[in-house]
Design an enzyme around this catalytic site. Sequence first.
Site, mmCIF file in Angstrom:
data_model
loop_
_atom_site.group_PDB
_atom_site.id
_atom_site.type_symbol
_atom_site.label_atom_id
_atom_site.label_comp_id
_atom_site.label_asym_id
_atom_site.label_seq_id
_atom_site.Cartn_x
_atom_site.Cartn_y
_atom_site.Cartn_z
ATOM 1 N N ALA A 207 0.812 -1.219 0.000
ATOM 2 C CA ALA A 207 0.000 0.000 0.000
ATOM 3 C C ALA A 207 0.845 1.268 0.000
ATOM 4 C CB ALA A 207 -0.929 -0.010 1.211
ATOM 5 N N THR B 87 0.203 5.742 -1.598
ATOM 6 C CA THR B 87 -0.181 6.840 -0.707
ATOM 7 C C THR B 87 -0.103 8.188 -1.410
ATOM 8 O OG1 THR B 87 2.075 6.884 0.173
ATOM 9 C CG2 THR B 87 0.436 5.630 1.412
ATOM 10 N N ARG C 7 -0.828 0.137 7.726
ATOM 11 C CA ARG C 7 -0.166 0.009 9.027
ATOM 12 C C ARG C 7 0.779 1.154 9.332
ATOM 13 N NH1 ARG C 7 -0.782 -4.584 6.430
ATOM 14 N NH2 ARG C 7 -2.141 -6.154 7.396
ATOM 15 N N TRP D 30 -5.686 0.188 9.356
ATOM 16 C CA TRP D 30 -5.761 -0.768 10.463
ATOM 17 C C TRP D 30 -5.200 -0.162 11.758
ATOM 18 C CZ3 TRP D 30 -9.080 -2.698 7.827
ATOM 19 C CH2 TRP D 30 -8.908 -3.337 6.616
ATOM 20 N N HIS E 61 -4.468 -9.884 -3.630
ATOM 21 C CA HIS E 61 -5.679 -9.559 -2.874
ATOM 22 C C HIS E 61 -6.816 -9.092 -3.768
ATOM 23 C CE1 HIS E 61 -2.902 -8.861 0.842
ATOM 24 N NE2 HIS E 61 -3.049 -10.121 0.533
ATOM 25 N N CYS F 113 -16.468 -14.546 -13.869
ATOM 26 C CA CYS F 113 -17.590 -15.478 -13.915
ATOM 27 C C CYS F 113 -17.269 -16.699 -13.071
ATOM 28 C CB CYS F 113 -17.887 -15.899 -15.353
ATOM 29 S SG CYS F 113 -19.159 -17.169 -15.481
ATOM 30 N N CYS G 108 -23.470 -19.307 -21.153
ATOM 31 C CA CYS G 108 -22.941 -19.383 -19.786
ATOM 32 C C CYS G 108 -23.908 -18.704 -18.819
ATOM 33 C CB CYS G 108 -21.566 -18.729 -19.684
ATOM 34 S SG CYS G 108 -20.858 -18.856 -18.025
ATOM 35 N N ASN H 123 11.060 0.810 2.297
ATOM 36 C CA ASN H 123 9.857 1.038 3.090
ATOM 37 C C ASN H 123 10.181 2.047 4.185
ATOM 38 O OD1 ASN H 123 7.041 0.275 3.441
ATOM 39 N ND2 ASN H 123 7.650 -0.557 5.424
ATOM 40 N N GLN I 250 8.859 2.084 7.182
ATOM 41 C CA GLN I 250 8.870 1.412 8.478
ATOM 42 C C GLN I 250 9.768 0.184 8.452
ATOM 43 O OE1 GLN I 250 4.543 0.853 8.324
ATOM 44 N NE2 GLN I 250 4.372 2.009 10.217
#
Length: 698
Positions: free
Chosen positions: A68, A72, A80, A86, A149, A157, A195, A258, A260
């Site tokens: 993520a 930003t 985080r 979160w 994700h 489908c 279908c 990163n 962090q």
Amino acid sequence: LKQTSWFRPSRAGALRNFGPSIAMAFSAHQDERMLEEMREVPEAIDEKAAAFAELLRAAEHVVVFTGAGISTSAGIPDYRGPEGVWTLQAKGETHRVRNVDMSATTPTPTHMAIAELLRRGLVHHVISQNVDGLHRKSGVHRDNISELHGNGSIEYCSVCRREYARDFSVQDGSRRGNYHTRAHETGRRCLASGCPGALHDTIINFGESLPPEAVAGAFAHAERADLIIVMGSSLTVSPASDLPRCTKRHGGKLAIVNLQRTKQDGQADLRLFCGADDFIRSLMRHLDIPIPAFRLRRDVALWRATDGVVGCAALQSNEPATLIRRCVLYSGGAEVGAVDGEEDQVIISFAGANVAGRAVRAQIEFYGHYGEPGVSLELPEQVSLRHFALSIDLVSEASWSVEFTEDGGKVPSPDDILPGKGGAATAQAIRRPPPASQGEEDMAGWFAVQPVDDCPHTQTDVAACETCTVDLNAPCGTCGNKGENMLCLSCHQVHCGRHVEQHMLAHHNETGHAIVSGFRDLSFWCYKCDEYIVPQNPRLAPFYAAMHTAKFGTPPPFVGGVAVQGGVAQSAHEAEEAAPAAEAQPTEDTSGWFAVQPISDCAHTQSDVLSCEACSVDLEAPCGHCGHVGENMLCLACHQVHCGRHVKQHMLAHNAETGHAIVSGFRDLSFWCYGCDEYLLPQNPKLAPFYAAMHTAK
């Protein structure tokens, strides 16, 4: 990631008392040091970016892993960071979480640079945890990315696996009011001929299994990579966090960018604390490659059929997509038709326009998320098909740049949409084989993630158990759930796992007890090391023996060179001396090892299985269509071999062409019926000879 959880279907209502966002709050950093953001000075960033450039030039297969943090600067909050979704959720400050319309966001310099490096062959694959779709907007083709994700603008489908791209969030319940979070149904249907499938979003909520195709592709690239670059991820959530370790285990280098700290900083060959855009600008300068500006691109086909019907379709990666809100058709200066695009519409047709042999002009309005203008496209009377390539710089241009080709290519149709590469795809069962008849069974190959032999916490967080029993039906001590539970090996309390209410995770957060065992797959997990541990570990073997006895009625024959008799450890040599002559044993019920419960029989075993009383199976036989070796399947009706859904789907194509229903998988020795959409038990009399032959070969 459990032993079989790549291929475990999502459970409806898995998070019964609280939503996915509340559950994900458990994954917020508990350690303030991990929450702290740090930025290196510009000189250090530039120096390390130069080192990154050298690594990139020297590598043969480069994978970029994004989280993520790279989005930003597009206005999308991370998860985080100090102001992450979160993090705020865990503090009870949900009201401060920013709501962002991801449909209106545009790629950052980092997204654009990655797309350019892919185009130039310096990067070979992208693995992303993000659902914002910005990689695809930047120009990354779906074959070059594993979206672990999901993607908020993609639906697929549930029957034929076709993907549909939309220029809006497919989860937007305000559009039709019938989006079901748990079932993932969007309320739209597949448009392919014949279908009946319902369309599902591809988003993976917390507690749900990742898409098998995306995970398999990601691990394949991670294994092959000699360099993996992590950008904007805290590497907190498994199995995604296992991918950099996978590269390291196979001899590759790991570089992390990163703000962090991450738990894998100690394994990194190069570590840089800074924002993704700051790093990428410096890297591209050292590579002497300019970062392209983002241009919104739209491809549109306009054509005239022989009966005079005019069709219009917007394309994404040369496949029909829902990008047009409204289209007005003109001929001879007069309006001859107007169509408001439906949300499930990929082709707009003007059936009653009566413009045979006449020039037409289509005035097109897009969805306008970016403030983009409409466009007017012409189809001369002597031309039957035009493909238009549109692009616009949203900052500096007021109208589209238009290029076109005539009479080239095929008129688009819904059937052109290819089977999906990701999403919450139908689960594929991965199962342990029957216990080995002698010696220590090597179970490691049956894990989706390679477990470690030991970790420091087996000595501190496992209460000794020389002779013990385990009740696999014991309820969760918090919510009373039975079944998908876990045993804390420190205090022997039972709590439910990540597919239910996450109470074992809450127990770990409260007590610090690190090592647990899973009742469903008999696995062992260390929360502190973020690793699975082999059941042969001497501290864990007694628990494994007790659970195996409870699940199958018999202890495992050998665990780590130790024969288990009633939970009391005995050396393999002593067991051999004391053991009576082997007797034929009834067939083991292996059904409990399936992630999806197979059925015992179906109508097609009588009609679609060519008898095989004594046969052999070559598990290295290539796909009859593309020549792939490995992830293949055997048609039990004609005995042809074709590749499975993790490769190029040629067995699915074979089924569609021939109607042959039942196939067996070389990788997991499973049996699948396309006609019934079910797995079948290998003990089925018609299937058992094939299973015996494949098991012998494997």
